[in-house]
Design an enzyme around this catalytic site. Structure first.
Site, PDB file in Angstrom:
ATOM      1  N   GLU A 195     -12.186 -23.897 -48.985  1.00  0.00           N
ATOM      2  CA  GLU A 195     -11.592 -22.380 -49.253  1.00  0.00           C
ATOM      3  C   GLU A 195     -11.645 -22.098 -50.587  1.00  0.00           C
ATOM      4  OE1 GLU A 195      -8.118 -21.787 -47.004  1.00  0.00           O
ATOM      5  OE2 GLU A 195      -9.276 -21.855 -44.937  1.00  0.00           O
ATOM      6  N   ASP A 242       0.548 -14.912 -51.227  1.00  0.00           N
ATOM      7  CA  ASP A 242       0.357 -16.379 -51.716  1.00  0.00           C
ATOM      8  C   ASP A 242       1.967 -16.433 -52.438  1.00  0.00           C
ATOM      9  OD1 ASP A 242      -1.983 -17.625 -50.927  1.00  0.00           O
ATOM     10  OD2 ASP A 242      -2.778 -15.887 -52.086  1.00  0.00           O
TER      11      ASP A 242
END
Length: 268
Positions: A49, A60
């Site tokens: 990824e 995040d």
């Protein structure tokens, strides 16, 4: 069958689980991303990824936020991410690459031009954090028609309707967010993961990868007993942060190798 689907089929036949590490393209410099991708593969990664840096990565935690900031400061862009994937493909035609990021860079480029450019570069899948499946059926259909797997998130709070929406729109695999929070936070509840994975498999019919909160080989092995794939991101970014440019690929490879060995022990 896509390269992602072929990877899961091969691993399943061997009784093994996929290891899916995440790094941010361009962190700490664009020149280091290709060596890091190669180090991930050498360490035992099955799918990579690759984060597309964005100025407001809402899902995040601080670690990956810092990675995005460093990459953007180094001049990284969506098109440069695709150039890195193309360079990776020159030496590796087997390991799937999934771009993980946010809608704004795709919208700025245009959805169909982005998908076409990604496929041409050698990308295999795309996970857009802020594209809910029920709101991007056209985008998902464009991806599938051009050979790109649209991958979606499910969470502990996901409803039966969200399962159905993901089953309709997605392909490749499911990214199960194991925590109610951002990347790199909190502690995994393995019992909750164990309860949710069979239900997701039944309702969605795709391999399930588990991410958020996996920080070491022992936890990865525990997840590998339950899921089809283990996704690790923030912990790898920390290895890069704590290394010199020269040391980073070797340190990342050694960490991934430890995780890979622990996961493989589960099926022996």
């Amino acid at each position: 069958m896509s390269r992602i689907q072929e990877t899961f089929k091969r691993l399943s036949a061997d009784g093994r689980k996929a290891l899916i590490p995440f790094i941010t393209a361009g962190d700490p410099s664009p020149a280091l991303t290709l060596p890091l991708m190669q180090a991930l593969v050498a360490g035992g990664a099955d799918i990579i990824e690759l984060g597309v840096p964005f100025s407001d990565p809402m899902a995040d935690g601080p670690t990956i936020q810092r990675a995005s900031e460093r990459a953007l400061a180094a001049g990284m862009s969506t098109r440069k991410v695709l150039e890195i994937v193309k360079a990776f493909r020159a030496g590796n035609t087997e390991t799937p690459v999934v771009l993980m990021g946010y809608a704004n860079p795709i919208e700025a480029m245009g959805a169909e031009p982005f998908v076409r450019a990604a496929v041409e570069a050698g990308v295999d899948g795309v996970l857009v954090v802020d594209y809910p499946p029920e709101e991007c059926l056209n985008f998902a259909a464009t991806c599938r028609s051009l050979g790109l797997d649209p991958i979606f998130l499910l969470a502990p709070t996901s409803t039966e309707q969200r399962f159905a929406d993901v089953a309709q729109a997605g392909s490749g695999y499911i990214y199960y967010v194991s925590l109610k929070g951002v990347t790199g936070s909190a502690t995994l509840d393995l019992e909750e993961v164990a309860r949710r994975i069979p239900l997701i498999r039944e309702k969605v019919g795709m391999p399930v990868g588990v991410g958020f909160g996996i920080r070491d080989a022992a936890t990865a092995a525990s997840i590998a007993r339950l899921a089809d794939a283990v996704v690790i991101g923030s912990r790898i970014i920390e290895e890069i942060e704590n290394s010199s440019t020269e040391e980073a690929p070797a340190r990342v490879q050694a960490f991934i190798r430890d995780v890979r060995n622990a996961m493989d022990e589960v099926v022996r």
